[in-house]
Design a protein around this motif. Sequence first.
Motif: not given
Lengths: 338, 347
Positions: A289-294, A286
């Motif tokens: 990387x919280x990720x990349x928003x679509x 976590x």
Amino acid sequence: MSFQTGGSFRGSAKDLFSPAQIQHLMRVEFDRAQRYNYPLVLLVLGVDRLAQLQDLYGADVKDEIQGGVAGVLRGTTRASDSLGYLVDDRMVVLVPHTPDRGAEVLARRVLEAVRNLRFECDGRVTRVTVSIGGAYNNRKGELSFATMLEVAEEGLRVAREGGGNRYVHSDLYDFFERKRAKDAARVPAPLPAAPVQIPDTALDALGQRIREMFGLGEGDQDLLARIQREVVASALREVQEQVRRALPDEAREQSERIELLERRIAKLSESLGMTEAELQRVLAQRSVDGGVASVYKNVQGLSASAAQAELKKTLMSKIFEANVELRRQIDAAPDARS
Amino acid sequence: MPALQPPAKPQGVLYLGIDLGTSRTSVSASNGVRETVASYVGYPKDVVSRKLLQKDVLFGDEALEKRLSLDFYRPLGHGVIKSGENSEKNLKAAADLVGEIVRRARPRADELVYAVIGAPAQAQIHSKKAILDAAREHVHSAMLCSEPFSVAYGLDMLDDTLVIDIGAGTTDFCRMHGTMPEDSDQVTNTFAGDYVDEQLAKLVREKYPEAQFTIQMIKQIKEKHSSVSDKMLPIVVNLPVKGKPTPFDITEQVRAACRSIVPPMVDALTELIANFDPEFQDRLKSRVLLGGGGSMIKGLDVELERQMHERLGAGKVVRVEEPIYGGANGALKIAHDMPAEFWEKLR
Ligand SMILES: Nc1ncnc2c1ncn2[C@@H]1O[C@H](COP(=O)(O)OP(=O)(O)OP(=O)(O)O)[C@@H](O)[C@H]1O
Ligand SMILES: [Mg+2]
């Protein structure tokens, strides 16, 4: 008389472990904490002016007050398995996986929860307070369980002398550790338990007594020796029998219970370790990387203005149908994996 | 197996287009992420390796690099999850690879994730099941789609087009004519990247028996110099001879190896064109789409056109602009265009 406690309270104060049992359990937990390097907190507490309350309302009331406080302890610390009595009605609780600063937080919660207990005695509502001493294992230098217990007990003494209803951390680890080391050096090695050796002086005294009782002379050496042997043997038999009887079933049951609890502690701390490792792993992921928003907030679908929209719509349906069919085939062939 | 539970209140929708290939697995996502990883999976052989590598599973070039300490898999042999002696482990490796490519797309926990996966057209049902099972562990809904179809869809070439996807293990040919291609619209052969590598290795070995090399080295050389042109700069590479780097001119060998896949390509095209409605055959010949990593061979489009003219009387070949991401981009576009209710039904 009645009192209010949390739902987790499970019966009277008699449910708690005896001083010997609880110290054994705690020592095991303590050793484990040192070995696997996790923090734990020890609280020793006593109900303020408990003796006076007992004089006023009787021993039953004292038990119920103790039971109420025990219920609070269980509810606050969630450590019901290592909760017990020391001598003089002091209670002790060991809370594993709790950092040093947690000691004070826990203690404050207990103080407050006990203040909110109400006991009805002879038609009058009575409230009680407790004094708490604390200790933790997170510190540099030698630390034994005995020292931790002493530090907490010292805290309790100071809290009581200050008027009660408070928490004290005495921080005298080094002092008690040194004292313990000195005491340990003084204590002689324990005697071997068996076989039993009767000291010569005792045998001489016994011989003397037998001679006096039976008026034996110098020529009766053989007889004297036989009587002496018989007396010693039957006395030993009797003592052993007494010892056997003195080990009541209850004690055996209790030590079985302790063993069971130890196993449970081991299991719990194992699964706790696993949970912690898993948590760490998830956290690591976590935090990296919280990720990349679509770019899309909603499900899209074909726009009506797209080139060849009608054809594409048909194609989407066909892909979908092909996938429905694929699922059907997969479900129909449960061993499709092999 | 039930799919991953969707978030209670999705804050967005992430589409993934995934291309599972023999040599590369790629993803294009609606958050702008594009990732590609060599389709290698490795598991530490023993406790010692695990301690050293500090990982339970390695992927891609990292796995390739450390393969000596790994149980090493290339799970998508010939574009299909391999079955055979190690099939259980291969399925697991394939599943882990799918999980990894989804992770690399960096989905957010609060988003709904929908994936279209381009699978080789000829994949067996057990491979498809394994791919789907693996995907459904990581996304909220997943669909499979034929790989060449998604390449064509991504370029809006939906009718009367011949798609050629030159991969590592296979070259897939697909005839598009406005509907979903059926089995009779698809041909596959194994004259693809791996075949070129083998040919090149064989030709170099014949010409220079003293040169020492591995198939990995040959593949690298090919990817750097591949060409079918008549006129090309000499290709000189250093190969060890008894451990000492020695220069070799391999121009002829590279050209011959790369050209070796062209005649079988024309064979396959001929087959697909010949049994198509005669009225539209010429149109098909003039719309050939060349994609996949193997299409990066220099001059391949021109050479294919030349041989088509020779044998079929006509030919016009177009290259996919991004051969590596052609399949993934198309799959992403399909995911985008798919109506919501279809996704929900397949959850
Ligand atoms: N510049 C290049 N010139 C020639 N070949 C190349 C080049 N770059 C990559 N390749 C080859 O392309 C092949 C990989 O292509 P791609 O990534 O499309 O395959 P894939 O989709 O993984 O395989 P498949 O479709 O068979 O499952 C490999 O054989 C690789 O060596
Ligand atoms: Mg491919």
